[in-house]
Design a protein around this motif. Structure first.
Motif, PDB file in Angstrom:
ATOM      1  N   CYS A   1     -18.638  -1.838   0.860  1.00 50.29           N
ATOM      2  CA  CYS A   1     -17.329  -1.871   1.503  1.00 50.29           C
ATOM      3  C   CYS A   1     -16.543  -0.640   1.080  1.00 50.29           C
ATOM      4  O   CYS A   1     -17.049   0.229   0.365  1.00 50.29           O
ATOM      5  CB  CYS A   1     -16.573  -3.146   1.133  1.00 50.29           C
ATOM      6  N   LEU A   2     -15.301  -0.551   1.529  1.00 51.63           N
ATOM      7  CA  LEU A   2     -14.398   0.511   1.106  1.00 51.63           C
ATOM      8  C   LEU A   2     -13.297  -0.085   0.246  1.00 51.63           C
ATOM      9  O   LEU A   2     -12.893  -1.236   0.449  1.00 51.63           O
ATOM     10  CB  LEU A   2     -13.766   1.197   2.327  1.00 51.63           C
ATOM     11  N   PHE A   3     -12.825   0.679  -0.722  1.00 56.38           N
ATOM     12  CA  PHE A   3     -11.704   0.286  -1.563  1.00 56.38           C
ATOM     13  C   PHE A   3     -10.491   1.122  -1.175  1.00 56.38           C
ATOM     14  O   PHE A   3     -10.608   2.337  -0.997  1.00 56.38           O
ATOM     15  CB  PHE A   3     -11.988   0.549  -3.044  1.00 56.38           C
ATOM     16  N   GLY A   4      -9.332   0.481  -1.068  1.00 57.11           N
ATOM     17  CA  GLY A   4      -8.078   1.168  -0.803  1.00 57.11           C
ATOM     18  C   GLY A   4      -7.080   0.854  -1.902  1.00 57.11           C
ATOM     19  O   GLY A   4      -6.861  -0.317  -2.228  1.00 57.11           O
ATOM     20  N   TYR A   5      -6.516   1.909  -2.496  1.00 59.18           N
ATOM     21  CA  TYR A   5      -5.598   1.755  -3.628  1.00 59.18           C
ATOM     22  C   TYR A   5      -4.234   2.363  -3.323  1.00 59.18           C
ATOM     23  O   TYR A   5      -4.175   3.505  -2.847  1.00 59.18           O
ATOM     24  CB  TYR A   5      -6.138   2.482  -4.864  1.00 59.18           C
ATOM     25  N   PRO A   6      -3.147   1.650  -3.651  1.00 58.37           N
ATOM     26  CA  PRO A   6      -1.832   2.299  -3.606  1.00 58.37           C
ATOM     27  C   PRO A   6      -1.855   3.481  -4.587  1.00 58.37           C
ATOM     28  O   PRO A   6      -2.647   3.487  -5.535  1.00 58.37           O
ATOM     29  CB  PRO A   6      -0.868   1.214  -4.096  1.00 58.37           C
ATOM     30  N   MET A   7      -1.019   4.457  -4.369  1.00 61.00           N
ATOM     31  CA  MET A   7      -1.036   5.650  -5.214  1.00 61.00           C
ATOM     32  C   MET A   7      -0.866   5.310  -6.700  1.00 61.00           C
ATOM     33  O   MET A   7      -1.535   5.903  -7.538  1.00 61.00           O
ATOM     34  CB  MET A   7       0.037   6.653  -4.764  1.00 61.00           C
ATOM     35  N   SER A   8      -0.016   4.367  -7.020  1.00 62.05           N
ATOM     36  CA  SER A   8       0.192   4.019  -8.436  1.00 62.05           C
ATOM     37  C   SER A   8      -1.083   3.451  -9.056  1.00 62.05           C
ATOM     38  O   SER A   8      -1.431   3.778 -10.202  1.00 62.05           O
ATOM     39  CB  SER A   8       1.345   3.024  -8.585  1.00 62.05           C
ATOM     40  N   GLU A   9      -1.791   2.606  -8.321  1.00 62.87           N
ATOM     41  CA  GLU A   9      -3.053   2.055  -8.822  1.00 62.87           C
ATOM     42  C   GLU A   9      -4.124   3.139  -8.922  1.00 62.87           C
ATOM     43  O   GLU A   9      -4.934   3.149  -9.847  1.00 62.87           O
ATOM     44  CB  GLU A   9      -3.555   0.917  -7.928  1.00 62.87           C
ATOM     45  N   TRP A  10      -4.152   4.050  -7.954  1.00 62.36           N
ATOM     46  CA  TRP A  10      -5.109   5.155  -7.979  1.00 62.36           C
ATOM     47  C   TRP A  10      -4.880   6.015  -9.227  1.00 62.36           C
ATOM     48  O   TRP A  10      -5.825   6.424  -9.898  1.00 62.36           O
ATOM     49  CB  TRP A  10      -5.001   5.984  -6.710  1.00 62.36           C
ATOM     50  N   GLU A  11      -3.619   6.286  -9.546  1.00 66.21           N
ATOM     51  CA  GLU A  11      -3.306   7.085 -10.736  1.00 66.21           C
ATOM     52  C   GLU A  11      -3.757   6.373 -12.003  1.00 66.21           C
ATOM     53  O   GLU A  11      -4.295   7.005 -12.919  1.00 66.21           O
ATOM     54  CB  GLU A  11      -1.817   7.406 -10.766  1.00 66.21           C
ATOM     55  N   ASN A  12      -3.570   5.053 -12.075  1.00 67.99           N
ATOM     56  CA  ASN A  12      -4.059   4.283 -13.227  1.00 67.99           C
ATOM     57  C   ASN A  12      -5.572   4.380 -13.335  1.00 67.99           C
ATOM     58  O   ASN A  12      -6.127   4.533 -14.427  1.00 67.99           O
ATOM     59  CB  ASN A  12      -3.654   2.810 -13.125  1.00 67.99           C
ATOM     60  N   LEU A  13      -6.242   4.268 -12.197  1.00 68.05           N
ATOM     61  CA  LEU A  13      -7.699   4.354 -12.162  1.00 68.05           C
ATOM     62  C   LEU A  13      -8.174   5.749 -12.564  1.00 68.05           C
ATOM     63  O   LEU A  13      -9.144   5.894 -13.310  1.00 68.05           O
ATOM     64  CB  LEU A  13      -8.205   3.990 -10.767  1.00 68.05           C
ATOM     65  N   GLU A  14      -7.478   6.777 -12.094  1.00 67.13           N
ATOM     66  CA  GLU A  14      -7.823   8.151 -12.471  1.00 67.13           C
ATOM     67  C   GLU A  14      -7.761   8.336 -13.983  1.00 67.13           C
ATOM     68  O   GLU A  14      -8.611   9.000 -14.562  1.00 67.13           O
ATOM     69  CB  GLU A  14      -6.861   9.150 -11.807  1.00 67.13           C
ATOM     70  N   ASP A  15      -6.737   7.754 -14.608  1.00 67.49           N
ATOM     71  CA  ASP A  15      -6.612   7.854 -16.068  1.00 67.49           C
ATOM     72  C   ASP A  15      -7.837   7.251 -16.756  1.00 67.49           C
ATOM     73  O   ASP A  15      -8.383   7.833 -17.696  1.00 67.49           O
ATOM     74  CB  ASP A  15      -5.341   7.141 -16.557  1.00 67.49           C
ATOM     75  N   LYS A  16      -8.268   6.100 -16.278  1.00 71.12           N
ATOM     76  CA  LYS A  16      -9.437   5.446 -16.876  1.00 71.12           C
ATOM     77  C   LYS A  16     -10.713   6.240 -16.617  1.00 71.12           C
ATOM     78  O   LYS A  16     -11.552   6.391 -17.506  1.00 71.12           O
ATOM     79  CB  LYS A  16      -9.583   4.023 -16.335  1.00 71.12           C
TER      80      LYS A  16
ATOM     81  N   LEU B   1       0.826  -1.203   0.000  1.00 73.46           N
ATOM     82  CA  LEU B   1       0.000   0.000   0.000  1.00 73.46           C
ATOM     83  C   LEU B   1       0.862   1.255   0.000  1.00 73.46           C
ATOM     84  O   LEU B   1       0.513   2.254  -0.618  1.00 73.46           O
ATOM     85  CB  LEU B   1      -0.912   0.043   1.236  1.00 73.46           C
ATOM     86  N   GLY B   2       1.955   1.215   0.700  1.00 75.28           N
ATOM     87  CA  GLY B   2       2.816   2.375   0.819  1.00 75.28           C
ATOM     88  C   GLY B   2       2.403   3.237   2.007  1.00 75.28           C
ATOM     89  O   GLY B   2       1.376   3.002   2.641  1.00 75.28           O
ATOM     90  N   GLU B   3       3.203   4.250   2.297  1.00 79.36           N
ATOM     91  CA  GLU B   3       2.916   5.127   3.438  1.00 79.36           C
ATOM     92  C   GLU B   3       1.642   5.918   3.233  1.00 79.36           C
ATOM     93  O   GLU B   3       0.939   6.237   4.176  1.00 79.36           O
ATOM     94  CB  GLU B   3       4.085   6.075   3.678  1.00 79.36           C
ATOM     95  N   LYS B   4       1.363   6.289   1.977  1.00 77.09           N
ATOM     96  CA  LYS B   4       0.141   7.009   1.632  1.00 77.09           C
ATOM     97  C   LYS B   4      -0.599   6.229   0.563  1.00 77.09           C
ATOM     98  O   LYS B   4       0.010   5.699  -0.364  1.00 77.09           O
ATOM     99  CB  LYS B   4       0.462   8.405   1.097  1.00 77.09           C
ATOM    100  N   PHE B   5      -1.912   6.169   0.719  1.00 76.75           N
ATOM    101  CA  PHE B   5      -2.747   5.507  -0.271  1.00 76.75           C
ATOM    102  C   PHE B   5      -4.123   6.151  -0.255  1.00 76.75           C
ATOM    103  O   PHE B   5      -4.403   7.000   0.576  1.00 76.75           O
ATOM    104  CB  PHE B   5      -2.822   3.992  -0.031  1.00 76.75           C
ATOM    105  N   VAL B   6      -4.968   5.770  -1.195  1.00 80.19           N
ATOM    106  CA  VAL B   6      -6.292   6.380  -1.311  1.00 80.19           C
ATOM    107  C   VAL B   6      -7.356   5.385  -0.871  1.00 80.19           C
ATOM    108  O   VAL B   6      -7.340   4.218  -1.268  1.00 80.19           O
ATOM    109  CB  VAL B   6      -6.566   6.858  -2.754  1.00 80.19           C
ATOM    110  N   LEU B   7      -8.281   5.874  -0.062  1.00 83.29           N
ATOM    111  CA  LEU B   7      -9.414   5.095   0.412  1.00 83.29           C
ATOM    112  C   LEU B   7     -10.685   5.779  -0.076  1.00 83.29           C
ATOM    113  O   LEU B   7     -10.798   7.002   0.001  1.00 83.29           O
ATOM    114  CB  LEU B   7      -9.393   5.041   1.940  1.00 83.29           C
ATOM    115  N   THR B   8     -11.619   5.002  -0.604  1.00 84.89           N
ATOM    116  CA  THR B   8     -12.863   5.570  -1.109  1.00 84.89           C
ATOM    117  C   THR B   8     -14.000   4.572  -0.965  1.00 84.89           C
ATOM    118  O   THR B   8     -13.801   3.436  -0.541  1.00 84.89           O
ATOM    119  CB  THR B   8     -12.716   6.030  -2.577  1.00 84.89           C
TER     120      THR B   8
END
Length: 143
Positions: free
Chosen positions: A39-54, A26-33
């Protein structure tokens, strides 16, 4: 890759221990939504950035696309692990997932999910009772 099922309690301040086996990825910082199925989804920053692109490619002219993006982003928050490996889950997200005490954190490929324990048990029991049928339908996805 995230996998496994872990049980932890959320405290009265909304803090939840992130299982040590999931912290490094997950890393020190990650995104939870907000997630799906309550439920809640938690994404490492790299995965969140990929998702943002989509998500940025979704057509603004489609109402369902606008609604999904609004719902998904409006509750998204950047989380940081404290020295004890805990995160503070905002009240809006706790409410969405009905998190009060007993929680289940699961690894699901590129993300983690945080569930209320009773909600997870209901979901898990239903999935288990239909697993053979669900597995048969996975052939449509090339499995």
């Amino acid at each position: 890759m995230f996998m496994g099922e872990y049980r932890h309690n959320i405290d009265t301040k909304g803090r939840l221990i992130v299982p040590s086996k999931l912290r490094d990825e997950l890393g020190e910082k990650f995104v939870l939504t907000r997630g799906l199925d309550g439920c809640l989804f938690g994404y490492p920053m790299s995965e969140w950035e990929n998702l943002e692109d989509k998500l940025s490619e979704m057509p603004l002219t489609k109402k369902d696309a606008r609604t999904f993006v609004r719902f998904f982003y409006s509750a998204a928050t950047e989380c940081e692990l404290d020295k004890q490996g805990r995160i503070n889950i905002p009240s809006t997200l706790r409410s969405h997932a009905s998190l009060e005490k007993e929680c289940v954190v699961i690894g699901v490929s590129n993300r983690i999910e945080i569930w209320d324990e009773s909600r997870w048990q209901t979901f898990s029991d239903e999935a288990e009772s239909n697993f053979d049928e669900i597995a048969e339908n996975m052939i449509d996805f090339g499995l």
